[in-house]
Design a protein around this motif. Structure first.
Motif, short mmCIF file in Angstrom:
data_model
loop_
_atom_site.label_atom_id
_atom_site.label_comp_id
_atom_site.label_asym_id
_atom_site.label_seq_id
_atom_site.Cartn_x
_atom_site.Cartn_y
_atom_site.Cartn_z
N LYS A 2 52.38 27.13 50.31
CA LYS A 2 52.83 28.05 49.28
C LYS A 2 51.63 28.65 48.55
O LYS A 2 50.68 27.95 48.23
CB LYS A 2 53.73 27.30 48.28
N THR A 3 51.71 29.95 48.32
CA THR A 3 50.68 30.66 47.58
C THR A 3 51.16 30.82 46.14
O THR A 3 52.30 31.21 45.90
CB THR A 3 50.43 32.06 48.18
N ASN A 4 50.27 30.55 45.20
CA ASN A 4 50.56 30.73 43.79
C ASN A 4 49.64 31.83 43.27
O ASN A 4 48.42 31.71 43.36
CB ASN A 4 50.33 29.40 43.05
N ILE A 5 50.22 32.90 42.74
CA ILE A 5 49.42 33.99 42.16
C ILE A 5 49.54 33.91 40.66
O ILE A 5 50.64 33.90 40.11
CB ILE A 5 49.87 35.36 42.70
N THR A 6 48.38 33.85 40.02
CA THR A 6 48.37 33.65 38.58
C THR A 6 47.20 34.40 37.93
O THR A 6 46.17 34.59 38.58
CB THR A 6 48.29 32.13 38.28
N PRO A 7 47.37 34.83 36.67
CA PRO A 7 46.23 35.45 35.98
C PRO A 7 45.10 34.42 35.84
O PRO A 7 45.36 33.26 35.54
CB PRO A 7 46.80 35.82 34.61
N ILE A 8 43.88 34.87 36.09
CA ILE A 8 42.72 33.97 35.93
C ILE A 8 41.67 34.65 35.06
O ILE A 8 41.62 35.89 34.99
CB ILE A 8 42.12 33.52 37.29
N LYS A 9 40.88 33.83 34.41
CA LYS A 9 39.87 34.35 33.47
C LYS A 9 38.51 33.72 33.76
O LYS A 9 38.27 33.18 34.82
CB LYS A 9 40.34 34.09 32.03
N ASN A 10 37.63 33.79 32.75
CA ASN A 10 36.25 33.34 32.91
C ASN A 10 36.10 31.91 33.43
O ASN A 10 35.11 31.60 34.08
CB ASN A 10 35.48 33.45 31.60
N GLU A 11 37.08 31.04 33.17
CA GLU A 11 36.92 29.65 33.61
C GLU A 11 36.87 29.52 35.14
O GLU A 11 36.43 28.51 35.67
CB GLU A 11 37.99 28.74 33.01
N PHE A 12 37.29 30.57 35.85
CA PHE A 12 37.24 30.56 37.31
C PHE A 12 36.07 31.38 37.85
O PHE A 12 36.01 31.68 39.05
CB PHE A 12 38.56 31.07 37.91
N GLU A 13 35.14 31.73 36.95
CA GLU A 13 34.02 32.60 37.30
C GLU A 13 33.29 32.16 38.58
O GLU A 13 33.05 32.97 39.47
CB GLU A 13 33.07 32.61 36.11
N ASN A 14 32.94 30.89 38.70
CA ASN A 14 32.16 30.43 39.87
C ASN A 14 32.94 30.59 41.16
O ASN A 14 32.38 31.06 42.17
CB ASN A 14 31.71 28.98 39.69
N GLU A 15 34.22 30.21 41.16
CA GLU A 15 35.05 30.35 42.36
C GLU A 15 35.20 31.82 42.74
O GLU A 15 35.16 32.18 43.92
CB GLU A 15 36.43 29.73 42.14
N ILE A 16 35.40 32.68 41.73
CA ILE A 16 35.57 34.11 41.96
C ILE A 16 34.30 34.70 42.58
O ILE A 16 34.35 35.42 43.58
CB ILE A 16 35.92 34.83 40.64
N ILE A 17 33.16 34.37 42.00
CA ILE A 17 31.88 34.89 42.49
C ILE A 17 31.62 34.42 43.92
O ILE A 17 31.24 35.22 44.79
CB ILE A 17 30.73 34.49 41.54
N ASP A 18 31.86 33.14 44.20
CA ASP A 18 31.65 32.61 45.55
C ASP A 18 32.52 33.36 46.56
O ASP A 18 32.05 33.76 47.63
CB ASP A 18 32.00 31.11 45.62
N GLY A 52 43.81 45.63 31.20
CA GLY A 52 44.00 45.35 32.62
C GLY A 52 44.24 43.87 32.83
O GLY A 52 44.76 43.18 31.96
N GLY A 53 43.84 43.37 33.99
CA GLY A 53 44.04 41.96 34.30
C GLY A 53 43.25 41.55 35.52
O GLY A 53 42.62 42.38 36.19
N PHE A 54 43.31 40.26 35.81
CA PHE A 54 42.61 39.69 36.98
C PHE A 54 43.48 38.55 37.48
O PHE A 54 43.82 37.65 36.71
CB PHE A 54 41.23 39.17 36.55
N TRP A 55 43.87 38.61 38.76
CA TRP A 55 44.76 37.60 39.32
C TRP A 55 44.09 36.89 40.47
O TRP A 55 43.33 37.49 41.23
CB TRP A 55 46.06 38.25 39.82
N GLY A 56 44.44 35.62 40.61
CA GLY A 56 43.95 34.83 41.73
C GLY A 56 45.11 34.31 42.55
O GLY A 56 46.18 33.99 42.00
N ALA A 57 44.91 34.25 43.87
CA ALA A 57 45.89 33.64 44.76
C ALA A 57 45.34 32.27 45.14
O ALA A 57 44.21 32.16 45.63
CB ALA A 57 46.09 34.50 46.01
N PHE A 58 46.14 31.25 44.90
CA PHE A 58 45.73 29.88 45.18
C PHE A 58 46.64 29.26 46.22
O PHE A 58 47.85 29.46 46.19
CB PHE A 58 45.82 29.02 43.91
#
Length: 163
Positions: A2-18, A52-58
């Motif tokens: 299952k994929t979970n799509i959720t708003p993400i912020k600065n706390e996920f910065e390292n994962e986002i950059i990678d 705006g916003g920023f979403w991550g798929a987990f």
């Protein structure tokens, strides 16, 4: 899975950059660095601050995709940072599709009527994906004046959301 799509912020910065840099630099050889993308170091202000916003798929705890929205005027916004890990692309997972659906729903809820994006011509699969979803290519000169240009972008698309 299952994929979970959720708003993400600065706390996920390292994962986002990678995720983003490895796709840009290693997979597609786009000559872009973290220094060229200061927005990735200040997601809260850059994306959420403008409306705006920023979403991550987990999948589980793993970040496998991202999409972001920069609102650049009252009714216009730009898609940014649409990336999905190679092994999670395609119809089997529909991660890109679900990220785009999430972003478009947000636009409609927030009265954003025009969605734009810029990309690079070598990302042919991405362009086909956007066109399949109703985006039409536009010339750079046809973009709104406030559209936030990124230096590597050489193909631009528009999706009118107001029917």
């Amino acid at each position: 899975m299952k994929t979970n799509i959720t708003p993400i912020k600065n706390e996920f910065e390292n994962e986002i950059i990678d995720l983003i840099l490895s796709i840009q630099q290693i997979e597609f050889n786009v000559p872009i660095t973290l220094q060229d993308q200061p927005d990735l170091l200040d997601i809260d202000n850059f994306y959420y601050g403008s409306g705006g916003g920023f979403w991550g798929a987990f999948i589980g705890e793993e970040l496998v995709g991202t999409i972001a929205l920069v609102k650049f005027d009252e009714k216009g916004a730009a898609i940014r940072k649409m990336f999905v890990k190679k092994e999670y692309r395609g119809k089997e997972f529909s991660i890109a599709q679900n990220l785009l659906i999430t972003l478009i729903a947000y636009c409609k809820e927030n009265k954003i009527d025009d969605l734009y994006l810029g990309t690079v011509s070598k990302l042919e699969a991405a362009l086909r994906f956007y066109e399949k979803n109703g985006f039409v290519r536009v010339e750079k000169e046809a973009l709104p004046n406030a559209f936030p240009l990124m230096s590597p972008d050489n193909v631009f698309c528009h999706l009118p959301l107001k029917k």
